[in-house]
Write a protein that holds these residues in place. Structure first.
Motif, PDB file in Angstrom:
ATOM      1  N   UNK A  39       3.398  15.731  10.793  1.00 15.08           N
ATOM      2  CA  UNK A  39       4.458  14.877  11.478  1.00 15.08           C
ATOM      3  C   UNK A  39       5.712  15.053  10.774  1.00 15.08           C
ATOM      4  N   UNK A  40       5.908  16.304   9.897  1.00 14.92           N
ATOM      5  CA  UNK A  40       7.248  16.579   9.468  1.00 14.92           C
ATOM      6  C   UNK A  40       7.628  16.028   8.108  1.00 14.92           C
ATOM      7  N   UNK A  41       6.669  15.837   7.415  1.00 15.52           N
ATOM      8  CA  UNK A  41       6.946  15.126   6.139  1.00 15.52           C
ATOM      9  C   UNK A  41       6.195  15.702   4.719  1.00 15.52           C
ATOM     10  N   UNK A  42       6.578  15.586   3.838  1.00 15.63           N
ATOM     11  CA  UNK A  42       6.004  16.233   2.530  1.00 15.63           C
ATOM     12  C   UNK A  42       4.709  15.614   1.877  1.00 15.63           C
ATOM     13  N   UNK A  43       4.025  16.494   1.372  1.00 13.64           N
ATOM     14  CA  UNK A  43       2.673  16.008   0.723  1.00 13.64           C
ATOM     15  C   UNK A  43       3.047  14.993  -0.470  1.00 13.64           C
ATOM     16  N   UNK A  44       4.168  15.485  -1.078  1.00 20.02           N
ATOM     17  CA  UNK A  44       4.518  14.425  -2.392  1.00 20.02           C
ATOM     18  C   UNK A  44       5.130  13.081  -1.810  1.00 20.02           C
ATOM     19  N   UNK A  45       5.260  12.826  -0.541  1.00 18.91           N
ATOM     20  CA  UNK A  45       5.471  11.517   0.028  1.00 18.91           C
ATOM     21  C   UNK A  45       4.368  10.412  -0.264  1.00 18.91           C
ATOM     22  N   UNK A  46       3.008  10.933  -0.267  1.00 21.66           N
ATOM     23  CA  UNK A  46       1.637  10.203  -0.404  1.00 21.66           C
ATOM     24  C   UNK A  46       1.943   8.960  -1.334  1.00 21.66           C
ATOM     25  N   UNK A  97       8.812   0.985   2.073  1.00 15.76           N
ATOM     26  CA  UNK A  97      10.045   0.456   2.004  1.00 15.76           C
ATOM     27  C   UNK A  97      11.211   1.522   1.493  1.00 15.76           C
ATOM     28  N   UNK A  98      10.279   2.766   0.929  1.00 15.45           N
ATOM     29  CA  UNK A  98      11.274   3.936   0.569  1.00 15.45           C
ATOM     30  C   UNK A  98      11.433   4.879   1.223  1.00 15.45           C
ATOM     31  N   UNK A  99      11.120   4.498   2.657  1.00 15.52           N
ATOM     32  CA  UNK A  99      11.675   5.532   3.767  1.00 15.52           C
ATOM     33  C   UNK A  99      12.347   5.052   4.899  1.00 15.52           C
ATOM     34  N   UNK A 100      13.066   5.779   5.496  1.00  8.60           N
ATOM     35  CA  UNK A 100      13.957   5.416   6.698  1.00  8.60           C
ATOM     36  C   UNK A 100      13.050   5.052   7.657  1.00  8.60           C
ATOM     37  N   UNK A 101      13.669   4.371   8.901  1.00  4.33           N
ATOM     38  CA  UNK A 101      12.714   3.991  10.015  1.00  4.33           C
ATOM     39  C   UNK A 101      11.960   5.282  10.725  1.00  4.33           C
ATOM     40  N   UNK A 102      12.690   6.267  10.649  1.00  5.09           N
ATOM     41  CA  UNK A 102      12.072   7.330  11.597  1.00  5.09           C
ATOM     42  C   UNK A 102      10.965   7.948  10.547  1.00  5.09           C
ATOM     43  N   UNK A 103      11.266   8.041   9.232  1.00  5.64           N
ATOM     44  CA  UNK A 103      10.096   8.619   8.585  1.00  5.64           C
ATOM     45  C   UNK A 103       8.856   7.505   8.587  1.00  5.64           C
ATOM     46  N   UNK A 144       0.898  -1.261  -0.062  1.00  4.90           N
ATOM     47  CA  UNK A 144      -0.046  -0.071  -0.156  1.00  4.90           C
ATOM     48  C   UNK A 144       0.784   1.358  -0.030  1.00  4.90           C
ATOM     49  N   UNK A 145       0.676   2.189  -0.611  1.00  5.18           N
ATOM     50  CA  UNK A 145       1.156   3.262  -0.639  1.00  5.18           C
ATOM     51  C   UNK A 145       0.929   4.384   0.594  1.00  5.18           C
ATOM     52  N   UNK A 146       1.655   5.239   0.716  1.00  2.00           N
ATOM     53  CA  UNK A 146       1.474   6.082   2.156  1.00  2.00           C
ATOM     54  C   UNK A 146       0.011   6.605   2.088  1.00  2.00           C
ATOM     55  N   UNK A 192      -5.089   7.031   4.747  1.00  3.25           N
ATOM     56  CA  UNK A 192      -6.617   6.916   4.390  1.00  3.25           C
ATOM     57  C   UNK A 192      -7.377   5.619   4.633  1.00  3.25           C
ATOM     58  N   UNK A 193      -6.890   4.633   5.119  1.00  4.86           N
ATOM     59  CA  UNK A 193      -7.658   3.309   5.278  1.00  4.86           C
ATOM     60  C   UNK A 193      -8.529   3.589   6.365  1.00  4.86           C
ATOM     61  N   UNK A 194      -8.175   4.182   7.513  1.00  6.66           N
ATOM     62  CA  UNK A 194      -9.421   4.158   8.728  1.00  6.66           C
ATOM     63  C   UNK A 194     -10.520   5.046   7.907  1.00  6.66           C
ATOM     64  N   UNK A 195     -10.675   5.735   6.841  1.00  7.58           N
ATOM     65  CA  UNK A 195     -11.538   6.594   6.386  1.00  7.58           C
ATOM     66  C   UNK A 195     -12.385   5.508   5.466  1.00  7.58           C
ATOM     67  N   UNK A 196     -11.487   4.626   4.800  1.00  7.96           N
ATOM     68  CA  UNK A 196     -12.363   3.621   4.234  1.00  7.96           C
ATOM     69  C   UNK A 196     -13.083   2.562   4.727  1.00  7.96           C
ATOM     70  N   UNK A 197     -12.549   2.304   5.953  1.00  6.34           N
ATOM     71  CA  UNK A 197     -13.169   1.272   6.879  1.00  6.34           C
ATOM     72  C   UNK A 197     -14.249   1.734   7.547  1.00  6.34           C
ATOM     73  N   UNK A 198     -14.272   2.770   8.021  1.00  7.34           N
ATOM     74  CA  UNK A 198     -15.398   3.377   8.843  1.00  7.34           C
ATOM     75  C   UNK A 198     -16.508   4.381   8.078  1.00  7.34           C
ATOM     76  N   UNK A 199     -15.994   4.735   7.014  1.00  2.12           N
ATOM     77  CA  UNK A 199     -16.999   5.489   6.016  1.00  2.12           C
ATOM     78  C   UNK A 199     -17.676   6.721   6.483  1.00  2.12           C
ATOM     79  N   UNK A 200     -17.770   6.970   7.664  1.00  2.00           N
ATOM     80  CA  UNK A 200     -18.295   8.313   7.960  1.00  2.00           C
ATOM     81  C   UNK A 200     -17.591   9.438   8.637  1.00  2.00           C
ATOM     82  N   UNK A 201     -16.258   9.169   8.590  1.00  2.00           N
ATOM     83  CA  UNK A 201     -15.192  10.231   9.003  1.00  2.00           C
ATOM     84  C   UNK A 201     -15.014  11.166   8.307  1.00  2.00           C
ATOM     85  N   UNK A 202     -14.615  10.959   7.008  1.00  2.00           N
ATOM     86  CA  UNK A 202     -14.399  12.256   5.821  1.00  2.00           C
ATOM     87  C   UNK A 202     -14.872  11.667   4.667  1.00  2.00           C
TER      88      UNK A 202
END
Length: 560
Positions: free
Chosen positions: A423-430, A435-441, A390-392, A397-407
């Motif tokens: 959380x200190x990351x960039x929108x283009x990371x989505x 596996x393309x990120x470090x442990x901290x990311x 799965x992508x970032x 967004x998986x919680x929104x897909x599961x619950x349906x009524x959040x967003x």
């Protein structure tokens, strides 16, 4: 390191430049990096997640996949031999034997279908150092040396049967098995509590003294860095921005980024740390835990019958709305087992836990679905808790897909971008994958996912342990701000005492499954009542130059 000048470094990296291929254009992960290390010396590499620390050292081990990686230029000289041009056969005589590495994410590097004993013994067997009974005996001794209790029994356990900190100790045992000339330690103490961290750091120092081993340590923990380093290099965006003798870098940093890192360190003054606490006076109880017990059935062999391990032993506590309760203790003390029982990921042996007055262990399917939306968890191992396919964007967004009524789905893209920036990351990371990120990311992505369902209670299991100090401070400020604005409550599990001192209103100290002490944070730190609590507080790393100064005053040789 001895004051005697050592002319030739055992490992030298000159002008190393590494690109990673992407859909648009190559991304420069390491940009003209040069450093060296001598026998018996400790070189510490500091920098934020994604700064190129791990890529630089992975290149030494030949572990950068090419493609997508591309070593554009540079040389890697070990005892005068260029490792960048070694054959695979020649590399096998170096890796593990002459140069070894402790990896940041132990679960990703331990084979889940083999026992840890078999995997450690394989190191001896593959290099012809020992086999059969001798390899097993040496494996058991290694496990004992890195602090695994009952190694004769646990040598036959599988990786999933250990806590995160214990798995890290297993990785250290594998790395030091053949007493390498150079040991690369990528965040070796990230998952360890302070007492075990002190043991591991002492172990690494002992190995250096015994074998004159060179140590390259990658860490985001400035206290650990100061306690170990002879020299320090600081990296940012793939470049070295500062380098020098540890004492000078820490006490008189020259670069703005280095000054930012040192300024982000938590301070011990009670007046400085209380501003991140909620100041909640016990009112509405959102979570009440009563006499919680968790027992595991352990096998001692085919004919020896079963043994029972009581991992959690009669644990009771409360969390009020808007309050943060910290849980500290060594690896294997039962902290994570408590967290997993609260989320119904493990079934409790006995006891009860009430969320807003409803017993979590007796909830029906409808109640459980609502509970899982309102109570989220940030796991200690972010890579193990994410679907690698799965992508970032999909993960958050998986919680929104599961619950349906959040967003509404039309708002998913924008909200993912907002959470990533929080959380200190960039929108283009989505669009990228874990596996393309470090442990901290990856840990930051996990925190963003937990926030997506707009929870009331978040259980944080080492949620900031893999983050560098500047991002760690940002995330703690974020969690504190959300607590104030949304009335969030936290169960905050950590081994990082300065962080829990800053953030928690009350603290529980656990040892061998029991709560040995609990109370207000200020009281725990200023007037600890239990001997174990005092030992944890006393295990905080001390800068190496202070230890050296004491040694010099006593007639020893000061390190330079």
């Amino acid at each position: 390191m001895n004051t005697e000048t050592i002319k030739q470094p055992i490992l030298r990296i000159d002008g190393l430049t590494v690109d990673f291929l992407s859909d648009d254009e190559p991304v420069r992960a390491v940009d003209n990096v040069s450093f060296h290390v001598h026998p018996g010396e400790t070189l510490v590499i500091l920098g934020e997640s994604g700064s190129g620390k791990s890529v630089s050292t992975s290149t030494v081990m030949g572990l950068v996949d090419c493609p997508p990686g591309d070593i554009v230029q540079g040389s890697i000289l070990f005892q005068g031999q260029d490792l960048a041009h070694l054959s695979e056969d020649a590399r096998r005589h170096i890796n593990g034997c002459k140069i070894a590495m402790i990896f940041q994410d132990p679960l990703a590097y331990l084979n889940p279908v083999y026992t840890v004993g078999r995997q450690i013994a394989e190191v001896f067997q593959s290099h012809g150092a020992a086999s059969g009974k001798a390899a097993r005996e040496q494996t058991i001794e290694l496990l004992r040396r890195v602090g695994i209790r009952e190694p004769e029994l646990r040598v036959d356990f599988y990786p999933h049967q250990f806590s995160g900190g214990q798995r890290q100790r297993v990785m250290i045992a594998m790395a030091i098995a053949l007493k390498p000339d150079v040991l690369i330690a990528d965040e070796p103490t990230t998952a360890l509590d302070v007492s075990v961290q002190a043991q591991i750091l002492d172990l690494l120092r002992d190995l250096q003294r015994e074998h004159h081993m060179a140590l390259i340590m990658i860490t985001h923990d400035l206290e650990v860095a100061a306690s170990m380093a002879d020299r320090v290099i600081v990296m940012k965006a793939g470049k070295i921005v500062e380098a020098g003798v540890a004492r000078e870098v820490f006490t008189n940093p020259q670069h703005d980024y280095t000054r930012t890192l040192t300024a982000a360190l938590p301070h011990g003054d009670e007046a400085d740390v209380s501003n991140r606490r909620s100041g909640i006076v016990a009112q509405e109880v959102v979570l009440r835990v009563e006499h919680l017990v968790k027992e595991y059935q352990l096998s001692s062999g085919a004919f020896a019958g079963k043994r029972v391990l009581r991992a959690v032993d009669d644990v009771s506590f409360e969390v009020c709305r808007g309050e943060t309760v910290g849980i500290v203790g060594e690896s294997g003390s039962g902290k994570s087992s408590v967290a997993r029982m609260l989320l119904r990921l493990f079934e409790a042996t006995s006891g009860a836990a009430y969320y807003n007055g409803v017993d979590i262990f007796r909830m029906d399917e409808r109640q459980m679905r609502k509970f899982r939306r309102k109570v989220q968890m940030v796991f200690q191992d972010p890579f193990g808790s994410m679907n690698p396919r799965m992508t970032v964007h999909d993960i958050i967004s998986e919680p929104w897909a599961i619950h349906g009524d959040i967003l509404a789905k039309s708002r998913w893209h924008g909200r993912v971008a907002e959470l990533l920036e929080l959380v200190g990351m960039k929108p283009d990371h989505a669009p990228r994958y874990p596996h393309q990120f470090s442990g901290g990311q990856r840990q930051r992505i996990a925190i963003a996912r937990a926030l997506a369902s707009e929870p009331e209670l978040i259980v944080c299991d080492e949620a900031v342990s893999a983050l560098d100090v500047s991002i760690q401070a940002q995330v703690i400020d974020l969690l504190a701000d959300l607590r104030t604005r949304l009335g969030l409550s936290y169960v905050f599990i950590t081994h990082d005492l300065p962080i829990v001192r800053q953030f928690a209103d009350r603290i529980m100290v656990m040892q061998q499954g029991k709560i040995v002490e609990q109370g207000p944070t200020s009281a725990i730190f200023t007037q600890p009542g239990h001997e174990y609590t005092r030992s944890l507080l006393a295990a905080t790393p001390q800068p190496k130059w202070l230890r050296a100064d004491v040694s010099a005053q006593a007639g020893g040789i000061a390190l330079v």
